[in-house]
Design a protein around this motif. Sequence first.
Motif, PDB file in Angstrom:
ATOM      1  N   VAL A   1     -41.526  21.874 -10.800  1.00  0.00           N
ATOM      2  CA  VAL A   1     -41.451  20.614 -10.068  1.00  0.00           C
ATOM      3  C   VAL A   1     -42.691  20.421  -9.198  1.00  0.00           C
ATOM      4  O   VAL A   1     -43.206  19.319  -9.054  1.00  0.00           O
ATOM      5  CB  VAL A   1     -40.161  20.580  -9.213  1.00  0.00           C
ATOM      6  N   LEU A   2     -43.189  21.510  -8.632  1.00  0.00           N
ATOM      7  CA  LEU A   2     -44.315  21.412  -7.706  1.00  0.00           C
ATOM      8  C   LEU A   2     -45.668  21.469  -8.416  1.00  0.00           C
ATOM      9  O   LEU A   2     -46.700  21.287  -7.791  1.00  0.00           O
ATOM     10  CB  LEU A   2     -44.240  22.538  -6.666  1.00  0.00           C
ATOM     11  N   SER A   3     -45.649  21.722  -9.732  1.00  0.00           N
ATOM     12  CA  SER A   3     -46.914  21.872 -10.445  1.00  0.00           C
ATOM     13  C   SER A   3     -47.439  20.502 -10.866  1.00  0.00           C
ATOM     14  O   SER A   3     -46.669  19.637 -11.290  1.00  0.00           O
ATOM     15  CB  SER A   3     -46.671  22.752 -11.678  1.00  0.00           C
ATOM     16  N   PRO A   4     -48.772  20.255 -10.766  1.00  0.00           N
ATOM     17  CA  PRO A   4     -49.327  18.952 -11.174  1.00  0.00           C
ATOM     18  C   PRO A   4     -49.069  18.662 -12.656  1.00  0.00           C
ATOM     19  O   PRO A   4     -48.905  17.509 -13.058  1.00  0.00           O
ATOM     20  CB  PRO A   4     -50.821  19.087 -10.875  1.00  0.00           C
ATOM     21  N   SER A   5     -48.978  19.715 -13.456  1.00  0.00           N
ATOM     22  CA  SER A   5     -48.807  19.525 -14.891  1.00  0.00           C
ATOM     23  C   SER A   5     -47.344  19.414 -15.283  1.00  0.00           C
ATOM     24  O   SER A   5     -47.016  19.113 -16.416  1.00  0.00           O
ATOM     25  CB  SER A   5     -49.412  20.725 -15.623  1.00  0.00           C
ATOM     26  N   GLY A   6     -46.442  19.677 -14.302  1.00  0.00           N
ATOM     27  CA  GLY A   6     -45.022  19.692 -14.633  1.00  0.00           C
ATOM     28  C   GLY A   6     -44.616  20.968 -15.351  1.00  0.00           C
ATOM     29  O   GLY A   6     -43.493  21.097 -15.818  1.00  0.00           O
ATOM     30  N   LEU A   7     -45.517  21.934 -15.433  1.00  0.00           N
ATOM     31  CA  LEU A   7     -45.210  23.196 -16.108  1.00  0.00           C
ATOM     32  C   LEU A   7     -45.230  24.340 -15.094  1.00  0.00           C
ATOM     33  O   LEU A   7     -46.030  24.332 -14.167  1.00  0.00           O
ATOM     34  CB  LEU A   7     -46.255  23.467 -17.194  1.00  0.00           C
ATOM     35  N   ALA A   8     -44.313  25.302 -15.274  1.00  0.00           N
ATOM     36  CA  ALA A   8     -44.245  26.446 -14.364  1.00  0.00           C
ATOM     37  C   ALA A   8     -45.028  27.613 -14.957  1.00  0.00           C
ATOM     38  O   ALA A   8     -44.934  27.887 -16.149  1.00  0.00           O
ATOM     39  CB  ALA A   8     -42.793  26.858 -14.150  1.00  0.00           C
ATOM     40  N   VAL A   9     -45.829  28.269 -14.095  1.00  0.00           N
ATOM     41  CA  VAL A   9     -46.646  29.385 -14.551  1.00  0.00           C
ATOM     42  C   VAL A   9     -45.912  30.690 -14.266  1.00  0.00           C
ATOM     43  O   VAL A   9     -45.607  31.003 -13.107  1.00  0.00           O
ATOM     44  CB  VAL A   9     -48.004  29.396 -13.815  1.00  0.00           C
ATOM     45  N   GLY A  10     -45.622  31.461 -15.325  1.00  0.00           N
ATOM     46  CA  GLY A  10     -44.973  32.754 -15.143  1.00  0.00           C
ATOM     47  C   GLY A  10     -46.001  33.866 -15.120  1.00  0.00           C
ATOM     48  O   GLY A  10     -46.897  33.901 -15.963  1.00  0.00           O
ATOM     49  N   VAL A  11     -45.907  34.745 -14.118  1.00  0.00           N
ATOM     50  CA  VAL A  11     -46.842  35.867 -14.040  1.00  0.00           C
ATOM     51  C   VAL A  11     -46.060  37.177 -14.004  1.00  0.00           C
ATOM     52  O   VAL A  11     -44.861  37.174 -13.701  1.00  0.00           O
ATOM     53  CB  VAL A  11     -47.734  35.769 -12.782  1.00  0.00           C
ATOM     54  N   ASP A  12     -46.746  38.267 -14.314  1.00  0.00           N
ATOM     55  CA  ASP A  12     -46.072  39.562 -14.196  1.00  0.00           C
ATOM     56  C   ASP A  12     -46.333  40.155 -12.807  1.00  0.00           C
ATOM     57  O   ASP A  12     -46.892  39.491 -11.942  1.00  0.00           O
ATOM     58  CB  ASP A  12     -46.512  40.507 -15.326  1.00  0.00           C
ATOM     59  N   ASP A  13     -45.938  41.417 -12.607  1.00  0.00           N
ATOM     60  CA  ASP A  13     -46.040  42.013 -11.275  1.00  0.00           C
ATOM     61  C   ASP A  13     -47.486  42.086 -10.782  1.00  0.00           C
ATOM     62  O   ASP A  13     -47.740  42.129  -9.581  1.00  0.00           O
ATOM     63  CB  ASP A  13     -45.427  43.418 -11.273  1.00  0.00           C
ATOM     64  N   ASP A  14     -48.462  42.104 -11.734  1.00  0.00           N
ATOM     65  CA  ASP A  14     -49.863  42.183 -11.326  1.00  0.00           C
ATOM     66  C   ASP A  14     -50.495  40.809 -11.159  1.00  0.00           C
ATOM     67  O   ASP A  14     -51.697  40.701 -10.905  1.00  0.00           O
ATOM     68  CB  ASP A  14     -50.673  42.974 -12.368  1.00  0.00           C
ATOM     69  N   GLY A  15     -49.694  39.751 -11.329  1.00  0.00           N
ATOM     70  CA  GLY A  15     -50.236  38.402 -11.180  1.00  0.00           C
ATOM     71  C   GLY A  15     -50.913  37.888 -12.431  1.00  0.00           C
ATOM     72  O   GLY A  15     -51.601  36.873 -12.413  1.00  0.00           O
ATOM     73  N   VAL A  16     -50.748  38.618 -13.565  1.00  0.00           N
ATOM     74  CA  VAL A  16     -51.355  38.209 -14.833  1.00  0.00           C
ATOM     75  C   VAL A  16     -50.446  37.190 -15.519  1.00  0.00           C
ATOM     76  O   VAL A  16     -49.212  37.361 -15.538  1.00  0.00           O
ATOM     77  CB  VAL A  16     -51.560  39.444 -15.745  1.00  0.00           C
ATOM     78  N   VAL A  17     -51.047  36.106 -16.035  1.00  0.00           N
ATOM     79  CA  VAL A  17     -50.255  35.034 -16.638  1.00  0.00           C
ATOM     80  C   VAL A  17     -49.555  35.527 -17.905  1.00  0.00           C
ATOM     81  O   VAL A  17     -50.181  36.114 -18.786  1.00  0.00           O
ATOM     82  CB  VAL A  17     -51.154  33.831 -16.988  1.00  0.00           C
ATOM     83  N   VAL A  18     -48.234  35.283 -17.972  1.00  0.00           N
ATOM     84  CA  VAL A  18     -47.494  35.620 -19.179  1.00  0.00           C
ATOM     85  C   VAL A  18     -47.386  34.377 -20.068  1.00  0.00           C
ATOM     86  O   VAL A  18     -47.478  34.445 -21.272  1.00  0.00           O
ATOM     87  CB  VAL A  18     -46.089  36.138 -18.832  1.00  0.00           C
ATOM     88  N   GLY A  19     -47.186  33.223 -19.433  1.00  0.00           N
ATOM     89  CA  GLY A  19     -47.078  31.987 -20.184  1.00  0.00           C
ATOM     90  C   GLY A  19     -46.574  30.893 -19.266  1.00  0.00           C
ATOM     91  O   GLY A  19     -46.358  31.125 -18.076  1.00  0.00           O
ATOM     92  N   VAL A  20     -46.400  29.688 -19.818  1.00  0.00           N
ATOM     93  CA  VAL A  20     -45.889  28.601 -18.996  1.00  0.00           C
ATOM     94  C   VAL A  20     -44.593  28.085 -19.593  1.00  0.00           C
ATOM     95  O   VAL A  20     -44.315  28.268 -20.781  1.00  0.00           O
ATOM     96  CB  VAL A  20     -46.911  27.445 -18.871  1.00  0.00           C
ATOM     97  N   ALA A  21     -43.771  27.459 -18.733  1.00  0.00           N
ATOM     98  CA  ALA A  21     -42.487  26.926 -19.183  1.00  0.00           C
ATOM     99  C   ALA A  21     -42.346  25.494 -18.705  1.00  0.00           C
ATOM    100  O   ALA A  21     -42.765  25.157 -17.589  1.00  0.00           O
ATOM    101  CB  ALA A  21     -41.340  27.780 -18.625  1.00  0.00           C
ATOM    102  N   SER A  22     -41.762  24.637 -19.534  1.00  0.00           N
ATOM    103  CA  SER A  22     -41.500  23.256 -19.142  1.00  0.00           C
ATOM    104  C   SER A  22     -40.045  23.151 -18.687  1.00  0.00           C
ATOM    105  O   SER A  22     -39.234  24.022 -19.003  1.00  0.00           O
ATOM    106  CB  SER A  22     -41.724  22.339 -20.343  1.00  0.00           C
ATOM    107  N   PRO A  23     -39.686  22.104 -17.918  1.00  0.00           N
ATOM    108  CA  PRO A  23     -38.287  21.911 -17.531  1.00  0.00           C
ATOM    109  C   PRO A  23     -37.361  21.928 -18.746  1.00  0.00           C
ATOM    110  O   PRO A  23     -36.218  22.385 -18.646  1.00  0.00           O
ATOM    111  CB  PRO A  23     -38.301  20.541 -16.857  1.00  0.00           C
ATOM    112  N   LEU A  24     -37.846  21.474 -19.894  1.00  0.00           N
ATOM    113  CA  LEU A  24     -37.019  21.483 -21.096  1.00  0.00           C
ATOM    114  C   LEU A  24     -36.663  22.918 -21.510  1.00  0.00           C
ATOM    115  O   LEU A  24     -35.519  23.215 -21.863  1.00  0.00           O
ATOM    116  CB  LEU A  24     -37.755  20.777 -22.241  1.00  0.00           C
TER     117      LEU A  24
END
Lengths: 365, 220, 230
Positions: free
Chosen positions: A330-353
Amino acid sequence: MITFEGVSKRFPDGTVALDDVSLECATGEITVFVGTSGGGKTTALRTVNRMVEPTSGRVLIDGADVRDRPPAELRRGIGYVIQQAGLFPHRTIADNIATVPYLLGEGKKRARARARELMERVGLDPALAGRYPAQLSGGQQQRVGVARALAADPPIMLMDEPFSAVDPVVRGELQAEFLRLQAELHKTIVFVTHDIDEAIKMGDRIAVFRTGGKLVQFDTPKNLLAAPADDFVADFIGYDRGIRRLSFVPAAELELDDRAVLPENASVAEARATGADWVLLTDSGRRPLGWVAVSGLATDRSLQHMPRAPLGHTFNVRADSARAALDAAVLSPSGLAVGVDDDGVVVGVASPLDLTNAIGRESAR
Amino acid sequence: MIAAPADDEPLIRWDWLARNADDIGGMLADHVYLSVVPVVIGLVIALPVGLACARWRWIYPPVLAVTSLLYALPAIALFVVLIAFTGLSHTTVMIPLALYTLSVLVPGVVDGLRAVPDHVRQAAVAMGFGPLRRLVQVELPIAVPVVMAGLRVATVSNISLVSVGALIGIGGLGELFTDGFNRDFPTPIIAGVVLTILLAVAADGLLILVQRLLTPWSRQ
Amino acid sequence: MNAILNALRWFGQSEQWSGPDGIPQRLLEHLWYSGLAFAITLVIALPLGLALGHVRRGRAAAALGFAVVSSANGARALPTLGLLILAVLLAGSGVGPTLVPLVVLAVPPVLVNAYTGVRQVEPQIRDAAEGMGMTGSQVLWRVEIPVALPLVLLGMRTAAIQIVSTATIAAYVGLGGLGRYIIDGLKRQEYDSTAGGAILVIALAFLIQLIFTGLHRLSVSPGVRLSASH
C-alpha cells in the motif's frame, strides 16, 4: 487445565452474568475472555478462584472442583493480576511482590530476594524494591502486579484487564514482554480484556462473551477471524477482520516474483523487456535501492541515471506476516511489496493480488 | 448533691417554660447572634487565606499546622484567657468561635479549590478567562460544595459551643444549663439541650438549602 | 499583659505544687479521667467502626453505616455543658455519671473515622488482597487498617482533645482535674488561678496534638503518606 462445566451465575438483583458456560482452558496456554461490558467475562474469571460462586455448574482445576478447597488456600495457589494493579500503598514494592509468599509463611529474607529476582524478570530495576507504589509510573505498577502474581510460582494465573489502565505505547510493550515471559514460563492463563486486538495478540484461544453471559464462540484467533460464529462476533471483531486475518498468513507463503528486479546498471531495454510498469533497482549485493517507472523512459541510457521513486518499506519474508506485506504494498509507489531476507537481500516482489490469493489458499485449507 | 427529681416532680414543667418564654426567646436570639457572627467573620478571613494557600502551595502546610492547633484549643480555656483582654463581653465568646470556624474553613476552601479539575481550569484559560473572572465564575462555584460542608460543620459546632460561654456568664441558651444546675431543676436544662439541637438542625438545614440554591447543577 | 504576669506569678507560688489542689495532683486527676474516658471510647468505637467499614455487603451494613456517619454530625450539635449537667442531675454526681457524656461525645469521631477510613480503601486494593488468598481478618489487619490509619488516628486525636476539653468543663459539675482552677477561679473571681488553669489545659491539648503527630509519623507507612499527597 481449567474446566467450566455449565457454569451459570445469577446475581441477587436478577441480572444473569453467566449463562451455562462450558469451556476448557488448556494447560500452558493463554485463554482470553473477551466481550462487551456486562458480558460476564470478569465474572467467569472470578469463578476460578472463587471470588464469585456460580449459581449452578462447576469449575474444575485439573479435574478437581474448586469448591473442594477453602477459598483462601485455593487463591494462594493462583496468580491474580487486576486492572490498575491494586498494589498495597503501604507496602514497598518488594513486600508487595512477596505478599503471597508471606501468606504461605515464607521468611522475609528469602521472599524479598525472590521479589528482586522477579522484578528483573518483569523488566523492573531491582533498585526500586524499597520504593512505594505511589512512586512508580502506571506501567511500572502494572509490572509489579505481574511480578506479585508470579511470586509463589503458581501454575495458573488469572489476569483481569491487566494492561488496560496504561497508554497504548506502554500497553504494547507490556504485552510483548508478557508474551516473552509466558514463552519461558508456560503458565495456564485466563486473560480478560474488552479489546479484541489485545485478545488476538495475546490469546492462544479466545472465548467471546456477549451480554447476558453467553459464550458465543471459543476458538483460536485465526479461526475467529476466518469464521466468526455469528453477526455479533463479526461486528465485535470489526470491519477490518479480513486484513487482520493476514496477520496469521506467514509472508513465506506468498509467491514472490523477481522478474522486475534489475541491477542498477541494467539498460532501459532490459527494463522494457520485463513487460512490467515498474522495475526495482538493486545494488551489487542485490539490496533494494528504489523504483523506476518503465513507461516514462524515452532514452536508451542506463537505468542508473533515471529518476527514481523511493523504496517505501520492505517486509521480511521469513519473520513477517502477509499483513506486513500488504502494508508495504500500500505504501509503495509501484503498488508492489518488496520482500527481503534476513540480510536485506531482495527475494522478490508481491502485488495485492498475490496477497489475496494467499488468503484464498489459507482459507481453503 | 444527689439530685434525682422527686417523685412528684415531673421531668419537665411546662408551666415554667410558658412563664419564661420571653426570657428563653431572648437567650435564643443571643445564641444565634453569638454563633452566627463568628461564622461570618471566620468565612470572611478564611476565603482569602484559603485562596492564598491554593495559589502558593508552600504556605499551606504551616497554615494547616496553625489551624489544626487552634482547633485543638479547649473553648473554656480560650474564654477565660480572653477575659483578661476583652472582659466579660460577647467578644470574648466570639473570638474563639471565629478561630474555630477559620480552622475548619481554611482547609475546606483549599480542598474545594483543589477539587477543581485541571481540565476545567485549563478550558477556562483557553476560553480567555482572566485570573479573577476564572476564580469568581469557574473555580469558586465548583469549590462551593466543599466549602459549604466546612461551613455546616463550623456552624453546628459553634451553636453547640456557645453554651460553654455560660460558664463565664455569656452563653445564650447555655445560661439555661447553669440556671437549672444552680437550682437543681431539670426543666431549663432539657429545654436548653433541645433548643440547642433544634437550632443546630435548623441552621444546618438552612445551609443545605443555600447550597442547593448556589449549586443548581448538582441537584439530582 | 498584667493578667499573664499574674498567671505566671500564680505558677510560681509554692502552694500550687503540692497538696490535693496542687498542679501535679490536678494534672494526674485530669489525665486519669481523660484516659479512662478515652479507653472506654476506643473499646466501644474502634472495633465497631473498623468492623462496619470492613463488612460492606448487604443493606443492613449500609444502613448501619449511614447511622454511624449521621451520629458524628448529630454529636457535633450536642451542647457539652448541657449534657454534663443533665447527666449529673439525673444520675447523681460522681465520676461515673460524668464520664458518660465524655464518652458519648468522643465515640462518634472515632467511630466515623475508623468506619470511613476502612470503607474508603480502594476496591481494587481489597479485591487484590482477597484474590491473593487473604482471609477476611488478614485483609482487615494487613491491608485495610494500615491504609486507613491516617483517618483512624485523626478520629482518635479529635476524640482525645474533645475529652480533655470536656473534662475541663466537667469541673463545673464537680469533677476534679485542671478544670477546677478555672471553675473555682471564676467563682471566687481569682482570675490568676483561672488563667493558670487555662494555660495548663491549653498545654495539655498541645501535648496531645504533638503525641498524635508523633504517632502518625511512627505508625503510618510512608507509602500511604505518599499516595495521599498525590
